[in-house]
Design a protein around this motif. Structure first.
Motif, PDB file in Angstrom:
ATOM      1  N   UNK A 444      41.492 -49.991 -10.948  1.00 11.23           N
ATOM      2  CA  UNK A 444      40.389 -50.306 -11.858  1.00 11.23           C
ATOM      3  C   UNK A 444      40.947 -50.897 -13.139  1.00 11.23           C
ATOM      4  N   UNK A 445      40.269 -51.921 -13.639  1.00  9.38           N
ATOM      5  CA  UNK A 445      40.604 -52.509 -14.937  1.00  9.38           C
ATOM      6  C   UNK A 445      39.310 -52.750 -15.695  1.00  9.38           C
ATOM      7  N   UNK A 446      39.301 -52.422 -17.013  1.00  8.72           N
ATOM      8  CA  UNK A 446      38.099 -52.546 -17.836  1.00  8.72           C
ATOM      9  C   UNK A 446      38.439 -53.256 -19.133  1.00  8.72           C
ATOM     10  N   UNK A 447      37.592 -54.211 -19.510  1.00  8.88           N
ATOM     11  CA  UNK A 447      37.652 -54.865 -20.811  1.00  8.88           C
ATOM     12  C   UNK A 447      36.269 -54.777 -21.442  1.00  8.88           C
ATOM     13  N   UNK A 448      36.231 -54.361 -22.726  1.00 16.99           N
ATOM     14  CA  UNK A 448      34.938 -54.206 -23.390  1.00 16.99           C
ATOM     15  C   UNK A 448      35.078 -54.532 -24.868  1.00 16.99           C
ATOM     16  N   UNK A 449      34.059 -55.194 -25.406  1.00 17.81           N
ATOM     17  CA  UNK A 449      34.006 -55.484 -26.824  1.00 17.81           C
ATOM     18  C   UNK A 449      32.746 -54.916 -27.431  1.00 17.81           C
ATOM     19  N   UNK A 450      32.883 -54.153 -28.570  1.00 21.40           N
ATOM     20  CA  UNK A 450      31.764 -53.460 -29.205  1.00 21.40           C
ATOM     21  C   UNK A 450      31.532 -53.986 -30.612  1.00 21.40           C
ATOM     22  N   UNK A 451      30.281 -54.005 -31.027  1.00 21.00           N
ATOM     23  CA  UNK A 451      29.907 -54.307 -32.411  1.00 21.00           C
ATOM     24  C   UNK A 451      28.898 -53.262 -32.866  1.00 21.00           C
ATOM     25  N   UNK A 452      29.138 -52.637 -34.037  1.00 18.72           N
ATOM     26  CA  UNK A 452      28.283 -51.579 -34.569  1.00 18.72           C
ATOM     27  C   UNK A 452      27.859 -51.926 -35.992  1.00 18.72           C
ATOM     28  N   UNK A 453      26.650 -51.474 -36.336  1.00 16.85           N
ATOM     29  CA  UNK A 453      26.222 -51.514 -37.730  1.00 16.85           C
ATOM     30  C   UNK A 453      25.450 -50.232 -38.005  1.00 16.85           C
ATOM     31  N   UNK A 454      25.767 -49.562 -39.112  1.00 20.05           N
ATOM     32  CA  UNK A 454      25.100 -48.304 -39.449  1.00 20.05           C
ATOM     33  C   UNK A 454      24.952 -48.183 -40.949  1.00 20.05           C
ATOM     34  N   UNK A 455      23.965 -47.389 -41.368  1.00 13.74           N
ATOM     35  CA  UNK A 455      23.788 -47.096 -42.782  1.00 13.74           C
ATOM     36  C   UNK A 455      23.243 -45.677 -42.925  1.00 13.74           C
ATOM     37  N   UNK A 456      23.243 -45.166 -44.153  1.00 12.56           N
ATOM     38  CA  UNK A 456      22.862 -43.791 -44.462  1.00 12.56           C
ATOM     39  C   UNK A 456      23.659 -42.800 -43.617  1.00 12.56           C
ATOM     40  N   UNK A 457      24.946 -43.085 -43.422  1.00 13.01           N
ATOM     41  CA  UNK A 457      25.794 -42.250 -42.571  1.00 13.01           C
ATOM     42  C   UNK A 457      25.955 -40.838 -43.111  1.00 13.01           C
ATOM     43  N   UNK A 458      25.900 -40.678 -44.423  1.00 16.27           N
ATOM     44  CA  UNK A 458      26.103 -39.355 -45.011  1.00 16.27           C
ATOM     45  C   UNK A 458      25.005 -38.375 -44.632  1.00 16.27           C
ATOM     46  N   UNK A 464      32.279 -35.936 -37.988  1.00 15.04           N
ATOM     47  CA  UNK A 464      32.934 -36.846 -37.051  1.00 15.04           C
ATOM     48  C   UNK A 464      31.953 -37.521 -36.089  1.00 15.04           C
ATOM     49  N   UNK A 465      30.629 -37.359 -36.323  1.00 13.10           N
ATOM     50  CA  UNK A 465      29.623 -38.159 -35.642  1.00 13.10           C
ATOM     51  C   UNK A 465      29.228 -39.389 -36.467  1.00 13.10           C
ATOM     52  N   UNK A 466      29.570 -39.428 -37.755  1.00 18.89           N
ATOM     53  CA  UNK A 466      28.988 -40.420 -38.665  1.00 18.89           C
ATOM     54  C   UNK A 466      29.511 -41.830 -38.449  1.00 18.89           C
ATOM     55  N   UNK A 467      30.822 -41.986 -38.365  1.00 21.46           N
ATOM     56  CA  UNK A 467      31.397 -43.319 -38.422  1.00 21.46           C
ATOM     57  C   UNK A 467      31.373 -43.842 -39.850  1.00 21.46           C
ATOM     58  N   UNK A 468      31.695 -45.110 -40.006  1.00 22.09           N
ATOM     59  CA  UNK A 468      31.748 -45.733 -41.324  1.00 22.09           C
ATOM     60  C   UNK A 468      30.567 -46.668 -41.527  1.00 22.09           C
TER      61      UNK A 468
END
Length: 745
Positions: A444-458, A464-468
């Motif tokens: 098995x071989x896997x390639x993946x690209x992710x993009x995230x956007x978040x706000x009001x993380x606090x 360790x669920x928040x992210x940046x």
């Protein structure tokens, strides 16, 4: 409707409860026995066939013998002998008579006198078997324009047979001086009737009617619902069924209580060619006790409208495209429990448009959650829209194997919490081969690209669920090799199989903590995921580093007996700190041991044991047992679960718990049974600091008895709840259940 008539002895006159041939054996006659002869085009002509025909010229009478068949305008007659008076149109049939109308109704008799339309006539000692299995028996009956009028008759819901197959008296029936069945209105009407239960007259029914069960039933009252509880007092529900159309109906149920104001509930159902949906709900007006995390509950003293609504449906518009959805919503946290509708603490609503192709899948969905838990914050509950997922599989390619392509987007919105948007695209290649020695090798071989956007993380409580905040990007690559080597041989007259298995997985270091974690929180190491490429649930967390997983499976199949068992562990080759929280069994380089054992002996015994054993001290961190023994009518079930993971209590998705579930049913004779169940919370505050249990806290117990045969079901149940949640108070509930087969819709 199937009409069935045959001879039976009748030795009483006038009394509707005696001399009724309700135990007549039905005669089954197939289309092979009544061949589908062609009806003449001229409606005034009758086509017939027979082994021998005589004609009386002086009386203009035709007499046919031997397997006689007559057809006119779609109506069919079969008999051993038929005498047809062509001047009067009278048809007398004797011997294995069967008359079938164009609408599919069939009458059976030893003798019958009919008109030459082959539809109307008189029959002595007949039995009518309705489409839903109900039976009408009478000493004499007549049919005119499809309406059957039966004299000195009885209705029973089914053909009563004992467990030995021999006929027996039905548990209940309705006797009447006259019964009229009109297929046009789909109703059966009674005159001077009585309801008999186990041979005893229970009540008189001077004028009574009910649907015959065809065309979706007909409007009318259903069997009342009776229960007694500490919270609501005596409850009486009186459902009324409304048939709007053959494919649409509505059930309205007003409910009356001795301790609270009345309520009303309704359920609407619709069946279409493309699919079906239903909508239901309940509404009342009363005092609400608001939940309080400290006091348990406080009475607000405010009266308000309270209610609940639910809906679900699915439509298949083409072989590939479908739309489905379900929704549940309530006005407050304790309404469902207060009115004994549901004990769910979270209500989920979803909607999805899907296309399922041969090699592709597309879904556009959204979902929302209403949290009814005591400590929940409604502003933290997510609304996920849109959730888009597309997958495509390509089997033919230059490198062989199978390539799976996937694109996925997710938007999570909260009214008072963290908002997250995510999108990724991935390609996964799988190649499976069997070597000359019998090993099954999967690459098995896997390639993946992710993009995230978040706000009001606090606003997310678990750090360790928040992210940046803002935009974050991540690239994922993983390769694995999985080798399984089954050894198969004979053993004790059966087949046994032993399969060692080893897997190697490598993933470069990832920036997992920089992106939010919305769907990878409930981590549980088990046999179902120990060999997975990513042992996190969901997509937001991906296990990095290099590891080796090893284990074995054993299977034994004997006549009426089977055994399945597996055991596995993994070892992380890299020395970097693990991303998994301590206590999940994956935080150290060596993981905990996970296993599963399943034993079955015919349909009499089933045992499933799932476990996780601490690698250091061999303590059980997960111990789950499901055990069932017995037959379909007499059985016992035990379920036990203990999660002793020792995870920090502020990780809300991984709290420890211990629970015991049990239920049993004992058949007494052929139709009576005694049953009971219990749910006990064994969690202590040492295991879960947030738990209110003391280590042995009954949650709910139930005990009752019941009777059930083909036509009658009734029972009495006592249930005790041990929790006070808002205005849903602990106490006893008594439920009386009574249902009659084929009476009503």
């Amino acid at each position: 409707m199937v009409m069935l008539a045959t001879a039976a002895p009748a030795n009483a006159q006038g009394d509707a409860s005696h001399g009724i041939p309700d135990m007549i054996s039905p005669v089954e006659l197939s289309d092979v026995e009544i061949p589908p002869l062609t009806s003449p085009l001229n409606p005034d002509e009758i086509a017939f066939s027979a082994q021998m025909v005589e004609y009386d010229g002086s009386g203009d009478i035709v007499i046919a013998f031997g397997d006689v068949q007559m057809v006119r305008e779609g109506a069919r007659l079969h008999a051993d002998r038929v005498s047809w008076d062509r001047r009067t149109g009278a048809v007398e049939a004797t011997g294995n008579v069967a008359i079938r109308t164009p609408q599919g109704e069939t009458a059976y008799a030893d003798t019958a006198t009919l008109t030459d339309t082959l539809r109307d006539g008189m029959v002595e000692n007949l039995l009518i078997v309705l489409e839903n299995g109900g039976r009408l028996a009478a000493r004499q009956g007549a049919r005119v324009d499809t309406v059957s009028t039966l004299e000195n008759a009885a209705y029973t819901p089914y053909r009563a047979r004992g467990y030995d197959g021999e006929p027996r008296e039905p548990s209940w029936r309705i006797t009447a001086a006259r019964i009229v069945h009109d297929p046009a209105t789909n109703r059966i009407r009674y005159s001077n009737a009585r309801f008999e239960l186990f041979g005893v007259t229970v009540m008189a029914l001077p004028a009574f009617s009910h649907p015959d069960g065809t065309a979706g039933g007909a409007s009318g009252f259903l069997v009342p619902d009776l229960r007694l509880s500490r919270t609501n007092g005596l409850e009486v529900g009186i459902p009324y069924y409304v048939q709007i159309a053959p494919n649409r109906d509505l059930t309205i149920t007003p409910r009356f209580y001795t301790e609270v104001l009345p309520s009303i509930s309704a359920t609407y159902r619709n069946l279409a060619a493309e699919g079906a949906f239903q909508i239901g709900g309940m509404i009342t007006y009363g005092t609400r006790r608001d939940l309080d995390p400290v006091l348990g509950f406080t009475s607000s003293g405010n009266k308000d409208v309270r209610g609940y609504i639910e809906a679900n449906g699915r439509f298949q518009f083409t072989p590939y495209w479908s739309v489905s959805g379900s929704g549940r919503l309530t006005t407050d946290d304790t309404f469902l429990r207060r009115y004994d509708i549901s004990r769910d603490d979270r209500l989920r609503s979803t909607v999805a448009v899907e296309r399922v192709g041969i090699e592709s899948y597309f879904s556009l969905a959204g979902w929302a959650v209403q949290d009814l838990r005591l400590t929940s914050d409604s502003g933290q509950q997510p609304l996920a829209i849109p959730v888009l997922d597309y997958r495509m599989r390509m089997r033919e390619n230059l490198i062989g194997g199978t390539i799976k392509l996937q694109a996925n987007t997710l938007g999570v919105v909260r009214t008072a919490g963290q908002d997250t948007q995510r999108a990724f695209a991935s390609a996964e290649w799988n190649l499976s081969r069997i070597t000359s020695l019998g090993q099954q090798v999967t690459l098995t071989a896997l390639l993946r690209g992710d993009a995230y956007h978040s706000d009001e993380n606090a606003d997310t409580a678990t750090d360790f669920y928040r992210g940046e905040d803002g935009w974050q990007f991540r690239g994922i690559g993983a390769i694995s090799a999985d080798i399984a080597w089954p050894f198969v041989g004979e053993f004790m007259g059966g087949v046994q199989r032993f399969t060692p298995r080893v897997q190697f997985v490598a993933t470069p270091p990832l920036s997992n903590l920089e992106v939010p974690n919305e769907d990878s929180r409930s981590i549980e190491l088990e046999t179902a995921n120990v060999f997975s490429l990513n042992r996190f649930p969901g997509y937001d967390r991906f296990e990095d580093g290099a590891r080796m997983t090893y284990g074995a499976e054993y299977a034994l199949d004997l006549p009426r007996f089977s055994l399945r068992s597996s055991l596995a562990q993994s070892y992380r080759l890299s020395r970097e700190p693990a991303l998994f929280p301590a206590g999940t069994g994956l935080a150290s380089r060596f993981s905990d041991f996970v296993g599963r054992t399943e034993i079955r002996y015919g349909r009499f015994l089933a045992l499933t044991h799932r476990f996780r054993v601490d690698k250091d001290n061999l303590e059980l961190r997960r111990n789950e047992v499901d055990f069932t023994v017995g037959s379909r009518t007499t059985y016992a079930q035990i379920g036990y679960l203990r999660l002793n993971r020792d995870i920090t209590f502020n990780v809300e998705d991984l709290r420890d718990r211990e629970e015991l579930r049990s239920s049993a049913r004992v058949a007494v004779g052929n139709y009576w049974s005694v049953f009971g169940s219990a749910v006990i919370d064994l969690t202590s505050q040492r295991e879960d600091p947030l738990s209110m249990a003391d280590g042995f806290e009954p949650v709910r117990t139930r005990l009752g008895f019941g009777y059930e045969d083909e036509g009658l079901e009734f029972g009495f149940t006592w249930r005790r709840d041990y929790d006070d949640t808002g205005d849903a108070r602990r106490g006893n509930t008594f439920l009386l259940r009574f249902a009659l087969t084929n009476l009503g819709r």
